[in-house]
Design an enzyme around this catalytic site. Structure first.
Site, PDB file in Angstrom:
ATOM      1  N   CYS A 163       0.806  -1.223   0.000  1.00 55.35           N
ATOM      2  CA  CYS A 163       0.000   0.000   0.000  1.00 55.35           C
ATOM      3  C   CYS A 163       0.837   1.270   0.000  1.00 55.35           C
ATOM      4  O   CYS A 163       0.275   2.372  -0.071  1.00 55.35           O
ATOM      5  CB  CYS A 163      -0.934  -0.009   1.197  1.00 55.35           C
ATOM      6  SG  CYS A 163      -1.825  -1.566   1.386  1.00 55.35           S
ATOM      7  N   HIS A 302      -2.818   7.772   6.188  1.00 51.70           N
ATOM      8  CA  HIS A 302      -3.042   6.477   5.552  1.00 51.70           C
ATOM      9  C   HIS A 302      -4.456   6.021   5.885  1.00 51.70           C
ATOM     10  O   HIS A 302      -5.181   5.548   5.022  1.00 51.70           O
ATOM     11  CB  HIS A 302      -1.998   5.474   6.036  1.00 51.70           C
ATOM     12  CG  HIS A 302      -2.010   4.179   5.291  1.00 51.70           C
ATOM     13  ND1 HIS A 302      -1.881   4.111   3.921  1.00 51.70           N
ATOM     14  CD2 HIS A 302      -2.147   2.888   5.723  1.00 51.70           C
ATOM     15  CE1 HIS A 302      -1.929   2.847   3.532  1.00 51.70           C
ATOM     16  NE2 HIS A 302      -2.100   2.084   4.605  1.00 51.70           N
ATOM     17  N   GLU A 313      -1.307   4.716  13.718  1.00 54.38           N
ATOM     18  CA  GLU A 313      -0.928   5.908  12.961  1.00 54.38           C
ATOM     19  C   GLU A 313      -1.152   7.165  13.800  1.00 54.38           C
ATOM     20  O   GLU A 313      -0.367   8.121  13.716  1.00 54.38           O
ATOM     21  CB  GLU A 313      -1.705   6.002  11.647  1.00 54.38           C
ATOM     22  CG  GLU A 313      -1.211   7.127  10.752  1.00 54.38           C
ATOM     23  CD  GLU A 313      -1.892   7.203   9.401  1.00 54.38           C
ATOM     24  OE1 GLU A 313      -1.434   8.009   8.555  1.00 54.38           O
ATOM     25  OE2 GLU A 313      -2.878   6.471   9.170  1.00 54.38           O
ATOM     26  N   LYS A 334      -9.533   7.960   2.219  1.00 49.62           N
ATOM     27  CA  LYS A 334     -10.011   6.592   1.993  1.00 49.62           C
ATOM     28  C   LYS A 334     -11.451   6.435   2.462  1.00 49.62           C
ATOM     29  O   LYS A 334     -12.112   5.450   2.117  1.00 49.62           O
ATOM     30  CB  LYS A 334      -9.105   5.576   2.702  1.00 49.62           C
ATOM     31  CG  LYS A 334      -7.735   5.402   2.064  1.00 49.62           C
ATOM     32  CD  LYS A 334      -6.943   4.312   2.771  1.00 49.62           C
ATOM     33  CE  LYS A 334      -5.565   4.101   2.130  1.00 49.62           C
ATOM     34  NZ  LYS A 334      -4.654   5.243   2.374  1.00 49.62           N
ATOM     35  N   HIS A 339      -9.678   1.859  -0.215  1.00 51.97           N
ATOM     36  CA  HIS A 339      -8.231   1.617  -0.210  1.00 51.97           C
ATOM     37  C   HIS A 339      -7.792   1.125  -1.583  1.00 51.97           C
ATOM     38  O   HIS A 339      -8.129   0.012  -1.988  1.00 51.97           O
ATOM     39  CB  HIS A 339      -7.884   0.586   0.862  1.00 51.97           C
ATOM     40  CG  HIS A 339      -6.434   0.562   1.215  1.00 51.97           C
ATOM     41  ND1 HIS A 339      -5.458   1.150   0.432  1.00 51.97           N
ATOM     42  CD2 HIS A 339      -5.773   0.008   2.276  1.00 51.97           C
ATOM     43  CE1 HIS A 339      -4.273   0.959   0.991  1.00 51.97           C
ATOM     44  NE2 HIS A 339      -4.443   0.277   2.110  1.00 51.97           N
ATOM     45  N   PHE A 398       1.750  -3.384   4.021  1.00 50.76           N
ATOM     46  CA  PHE A 398       2.063  -4.707   4.573  1.00 50.76           C
ATOM     47  C   PHE A 398       3.548  -4.987   4.387  1.00 50.76           C
ATOM     48  O   PHE A 398       4.134  -4.680   3.342  1.00 50.76           O
ATOM     49  CB  PHE A 398       1.268  -5.799   3.841  1.00 50.76           C
ATOM     50  CG  PHE A 398      -0.184  -5.907   4.248  1.00 50.76           C
ATOM     51  CD1 PHE A 398      -0.704  -5.157   5.281  1.00 50.76           C
ATOM     52  CD2 PHE A 398      -1.030  -6.786   3.588  1.00 50.76           C
ATOM     53  CE1 PHE A 398      -2.036  -5.269   5.656  1.00 50.76           C
ATOM     54  CE2 PHE A 398      -2.353  -6.916   3.956  1.00 50.76           C
ATOM     55  CZ  PHE A 398      -2.869  -6.157   4.987  1.00 50.76           C
TER      56      PHE A 398
END
Length: 412
Positions: A163, A302, A313, A334, A339, A398
């Site tokens: 991502c 994010h 975060e 998002k 996403h 990830f």
């Protein structure tokens, strides 16, 4: 150190087939979530997705014959790149083609093609697998096809960091221009993983929202968040050395001034619970940009709407900005786009650039229930009109991949 500016943009997203339409949806607080239409998702336990609707690559200058030989992620990237090149208003014919690069990320590559060709293989045998199977699935093909289309021969590669792929691509292009290896670059990310096979994997690992209500599916920083909504799309930026842009009278959306890239070294899917790696990415981006935490007006987070990401975060932002974190607007777009995986950072960088240019901060849409662990200003009341001088855009992938871009309002 040379200055680097954004002079062209293209985007195809679940909330718009152009940058203009996507931005209009952002301003309206409109999301792109609905029951998945491209296949029957009922067996997955996840029914809501963020699909790009009404996309025809030929509408964006992609040859029909070539389009049939591309996976959807590559079609989206080509279309967004063509849009960005039209927007930038030059073919860079005054530059050495080896000084114009193409750096485009994708976290997964041709997943639709993998699914289709594997089904064909199982049902009809190996002789029926397409001769274009390999070039259709490899993640670097978007960068390759864009360079072929536009005859740019500079640094050409693909960042594959889940991502964070799109943000890493933009960061690497920024550095290449800043340090004199390139004069311009086509950069960003693309993804098209709204496929049954891919979604089964995401759903089985518990990453996706199981909500059947599109209005409560992607709800970053909300206490009731339960996973992200998988989306698809592409975002492409044209980066250009500042003096060259000024000389030709280019419009400038924003200036990129810093880039931070770190690794969590913690877990294959979970971010570091203390947010150390993400915090360092923000700190490194600010350091390169020469700005202090107090100068950050906005963070495009994010903000995936997963229980872990939004908590960790938030911690990372507090670590990086200290007490100023509570005086900084933080929102997750998002909540509208879903996403987009490898395209997320690129689309969000474009949104951040427009936020700077237009002096508006996008809302975190759908927020209803405050979470005590997420206690920052997430712009939940609606679109906010505010002058923004400096902003950060975060991407976390990830594998523990973190990338932060620092953008400033365009100035002389």
């Amino acid at each position: 150190m040379r200055r680097v500016v954004i002079t062209g943009m293209g985007a195809i997203t679940p909330i718009g087939l152009t940058v203009k339409d996507t931005w209009a949806s952002i301003l309206a607080g409109k999301h792109g979530f609905d029951k998945i239409q491209s296949f029957d998702p009922s067996a997955l336990g996840v029914t809501v997705g963020a699909e790009v609707k009404g996309f025809d690559p030929q509408d964006f200058g992609v040859n029909k014959k070539e389009a049939r030989r591309m996976d959807r992620f590559c079609q989206l990237a080509m279309a967004a790149a063509n849009m960005a090149m039209e927007d930038v208003g030059t073919k860079f014919e005054d530059l050495d083609p080896f000084r114009v690069g193409v750096i485009v990320g994708s976290g997964i590559g041709g997943f639709n093609t993998i699914h289709q060709e594997h089904t064909k293989y199982m049902e009809k045998g190996p002789s029926k697998v397409s001769v274009f199977f390999i070039p259709m699935i490899i993640s670097n093909m978007a960068a390759g096809m864009i360079s072929i289309q536009h005859k740019f021969k500079g640094a050409n590669f693909c960042t594959v960091t889940a991502c964070a792929s799109g943000s890493h691509a933009i960061g690497e292009a920024f550095r290449a221009i800043r340090h004199g290896y390139l004069d311009a670059a086509v950069t960003g990310g693309s993804e098209a993983a709204v496929a049954e096979f891919a979604m089964a994997g995401f759903a089985n690992m518990g990453a996706l929202s199981a909500s059947t209500d599109p209005d409560r599916a992607s709800i970053p920083f909300d206490k009731e968040r339960n996973g992200f909504v998988l989306g698809e799309g592409a975002g492409i930026l044209i980066l250009e050395e500042y003096e060259h842009a000024v000389k030709r009278g280019a419009k400038i959306y924003a200036e990129i001034t810093g880039y931070g890239a770190t690794g969590d070294a913690y877990h294959i899917t979970s971010p570091d619970p203390e947010g150390e790696g993400a915090a360092k990415a923000m700190e490194f981006a600010m350091e390169e940009a020469g700005v202090k935490p107090e100068e950050i007006d906005y963070i495009n987070a994010h903000g995936t709407s997963t229980p872990l990401n939004d908590d960790f975060e938030t911690k990372a932002i507090k670590t990086a900005l200290g007490g100023h974190a509570y005086h900084t607007a933080v929102s997750s777009t998002k909540s509208m786009t879903g996403h987009l995986l490898g395209a997320a950072g690129a689309v969000e960088a474009a949104i951040t650039a427009l936020s700077l240019k237009e002096s508006v901060i996008p809302q975190t849409v759908g927020f209803r229930v405050p979470d005590p662990v997420c206690d920052l200003d997430y712009v939940t009341e609606g679109l906010r009109h505010q002058d923004i001088r400096c902003a950060l855009s975060n991407s976390l992938g990830f594998g523990g991949h973190n990338a932060t871009l620092c953008l400033k309002k365009a100035e002389g």
